[in-house]
Design an enzyme around this catalytic site. Sequence first.
Site, PDB file in Angstrom:
ATOM      1  N   TYR A 119     -17.031  43.610  34.149  1.00  0.00           N
ATOM      2  CA  TYR A 119     -16.255  42.900  33.132  1.00  0.00           C
ATOM      3  C   TYR A 119     -16.153  43.743  31.868  1.00  0.00           C
ATOM      4  O   TYR A 119     -17.117  44.427  31.488  1.00  0.00           O
ATOM      5  CB  TYR A 119     -16.930  41.578  32.765  1.00  0.00           C
ATOM      6  CG  TYR A 119     -16.737  40.456  33.764  1.00  0.00           C
ATOM      7  CD1 TYR A 119     -17.608  40.317  34.850  1.00  0.00           C
ATOM      8  CD2 TYR A 119     -15.688  39.540  33.626  1.00  0.00           C
ATOM      9  CE1 TYR A 119     -17.433  39.293  35.764  1.00  0.00           C
ATOM     10  CE2 TYR A 119     -15.523  38.507  34.528  1.00  0.00           C
ATOM     11  CZ  TYR A 119     -16.390  38.393  35.596  1.00  0.00           C
ATOM     12  OH  TYR A 119     -16.231  37.374  36.496  1.00  0.00           O
ATOM     13  N   TYR A 158     -19.798  41.380  42.183  1.00  0.00           N
ATOM     14  CA  TYR A 158     -20.781  42.021  41.302  1.00  0.00           C
ATOM     15  C   TYR A 158     -22.150  41.372  41.436  1.00  0.00           C
ATOM     16  O   TYR A 158     -22.278  40.183  41.740  1.00  0.00           O
ATOM     17  CB  TYR A 158     -20.309  42.051  39.842  1.00  0.00           C
ATOM     18  CG  TYR A 158     -20.325  40.736  39.116  1.00  0.00           C
ATOM     19  CD1 TYR A 158     -19.160  40.007  39.009  1.00  0.00           C
ATOM     20  CD2 TYR A 158     -21.474  40.235  38.512  1.00  0.00           C
ATOM     21  CE1 TYR A 158     -19.140  38.790  38.333  1.00  0.00           C
ATOM     22  CE2 TYR A 158     -21.465  39.027  37.843  1.00  0.00           C
ATOM     23  CZ  TYR A 158     -20.295  38.317  37.759  1.00  0.00           C
ATOM     24  OH  TYR A 158     -20.284  37.126  37.099  1.00  0.00           O
ATOM     25  N   ARG A 168     -22.123  37.897  43.286  1.00  0.00           N
ATOM     26  CA  ARG A 168     -21.042  36.919  43.211  1.00  0.00           C
ATOM     27  C   ARG A 168     -19.905  37.400  44.114  1.00  0.00           C
ATOM     28  O   ARG A 168     -19.494  38.568  44.043  1.00  0.00           O
ATOM     29  CB  ARG A 168     -20.467  36.792  41.781  1.00  0.00           C
ATOM     30  CG  ARG A 168     -21.356  36.211  40.736  1.00  0.00           C
ATOM     31  CD  ARG A 168     -21.633  34.706  40.772  1.00  0.00           C
ATOM     32  NE  ARG A 168     -20.935  33.817  41.636  1.00  0.00           N
ATOM     33  CZ  ARG A 168     -19.784  33.195  41.354  1.00  0.00           C
ATOM     34  NH1 ARG A 168     -19.210  33.378  40.203  1.00  0.00           N
ATOM     35  NH2 ARG A 168     -19.259  32.356  42.221  1.00  0.00           N
ATOM     36  N   HIS A 171     -14.029  37.038  42.498  1.00  0.00           N
ATOM     37  CA  HIS A 171     -13.445  35.790  41.998  1.00  0.00           C
ATOM     38  C   HIS A 171     -12.644  36.049  40.734  1.00  0.00           C
ATOM     39  O   HIS A 171     -12.860  37.035  40.027  1.00  0.00           O
ATOM     40  CB  HIS A 171     -14.550  34.756  41.703  1.00  0.00           C
ATOM     41  CG  HIS A 171     -15.538  35.217  40.676  1.00  0.00           C
ATOM     42  ND1 HIS A 171     -16.588  36.047  40.984  1.00  0.00           N
ATOM     43  CD2 HIS A 171     -15.619  34.962  39.348  1.00  0.00           C
ATOM     44  CE1 HIS A 171     -17.285  36.308  39.887  1.00  0.00           C
ATOM     45  NE2 HIS A 171     -16.716  35.661  38.875  1.00  0.00           N
ATOM     46  N   HIS A 173     -11.592  33.776  37.298  1.00  0.00           N
ATOM     47  CA  HIS A 173     -11.822  32.539  36.547  1.00  0.00           C
ATOM     48  C   HIS A 173     -10.488  31.966  36.089  1.00  0.00           C
ATOM     49  O   HIS A 173      -9.633  32.714  35.608  1.00  0.00           O
ATOM     50  CB  HIS A 173     -12.667  32.822  35.310  1.00  0.00           C
ATOM     51  CG  HIS A 173     -14.055  33.304  35.590  1.00  0.00           C
ATOM     52  ND1 HIS A 173     -15.148  32.460  35.652  1.00  0.00           N
ATOM     53  CD2 HIS A 173     -14.531  34.543  35.834  1.00  0.00           C
ATOM     54  CE1 HIS A 173     -16.244  33.174  35.909  1.00  0.00           C
ATOM     55  NE2 HIS A 173     -15.903  34.441  36.021  1.00  0.00           N
TER      56      HIS A 173
END
Lengths: 248, 187
Positions: A119, A158, A168, A171, A173
């Site tokens: 991120y 990640y 995770r 995905h 959000h």
Amino acid sequence: MPTNVGGGPSTSARELALTGYRRDDPADQPPQLFPDYVATRLRAPTRAPLTIPHGLTEVTGPLLGAGRVGPLDHDLTSQHAGEPLGQRIVVHGRVIDGDGRPVPNTLVEVWQANAAGRYAHDGDRHPAPLDPNFTGVGRCLTDGEGGYRFVTVKPGAYPWQNHDNAWRPAHIHLSLFGRAFAQRLITQLYFPGDPLFDQDPILNAIPDPKARARLISSFDPNETVPDWALAFRFDVVLRGRDATPLVD
Amino acid sequence: MPEASTPSQTVGPFFSIGLSWPDGPFAVPEGTPGALWLRGRVLDGAGDPVPDALVETWQADPDGRFDHPDDPRGGAERADGFRGFGRSATDADGRFAILLLKPGALPGPDGGRQAPHVDVSVFARGLLRRLVTRLYFPEEEAANAADPVLALLDDAARATLVATRTDDGYRFDIRLQGDGETAFLDV
């Protein structure tokens, strides 16, 4: 100092004939406390929430978006000098309510990791490379049919510290306002065939496997753009209205 | 055949890249006469600050109106740029701040009235669904005593929903769990 009362002294909610929103089936939503998701252990309230009937505050909501969305905000691959690395994808779908009615002109905000699973946020210490051509943030307004479309790259999975060797699944959000405070939703969309679902407590917190499956997008061959991008479809269902107006 | 709703998932720790607006905290523009700062802290079950929460507010205007098609009363046009919606992430100390105007009272069910209130949403890592609560105003004792939502709560729970006055507005802490746990609502 008491405030002025709006609406006139005799305007009750019954006279206003407000219509509330249907409650969700608990099997379709995650609980607050799910110990396998470690962070819930200190953040989930101990007491069940008090159910309140819907009044004016709950059936209205911010109708934002006009002037807030630029022409390229839906395209996460066009926000920097160069294009980001990774598999270019179109993510599209419709935002509808529980009765199948479109939710038009509603703001959809998205954010995600880059193709390496990193991120663009100071708090992400995962040692995967940042992409100078990717921030991972987008927004759009649904059209008159509730349709939305983003262009991005497929995010990587990640690691996180929830449990040993925790990852995770890939995905994106999503945050949606809908028409009413009662419809506000923040969720995540996942990608079909991801091998990481079984060990993910955030997805598995949802009790009903059919409900979990609603968060997995579908590969959409009809929306792929030849020589340019794959496509995934993800429809969002916000709460539908009650059949009858709120009465005593 | 009604369709089931899309399930909720946690907002996660990195939402600030996606949900930060420069004008997020301003439910009303800075400098608006009567504007008040709503400040507070979000705390977890250990009493520690939650530095990665998102707080959102939604409320009527000072005349008790909503600029929205589902408020049938109309008359919500305003010249002061009141938006009714505020959004503030918490800082490292768990603090949030939203600038707003005090809402007017509203009609309630059964011909009664709702005391002035602000609906509050809380999102965070570790919250799989939104938490919802309401803020009420300390100077509205009579209206609060007749409010249909406050009437459903015991004294301790009710006290967690009434803000305290500060020099420039109100203080409203949100305790997610444990001692002094905020009363949360299922809307």
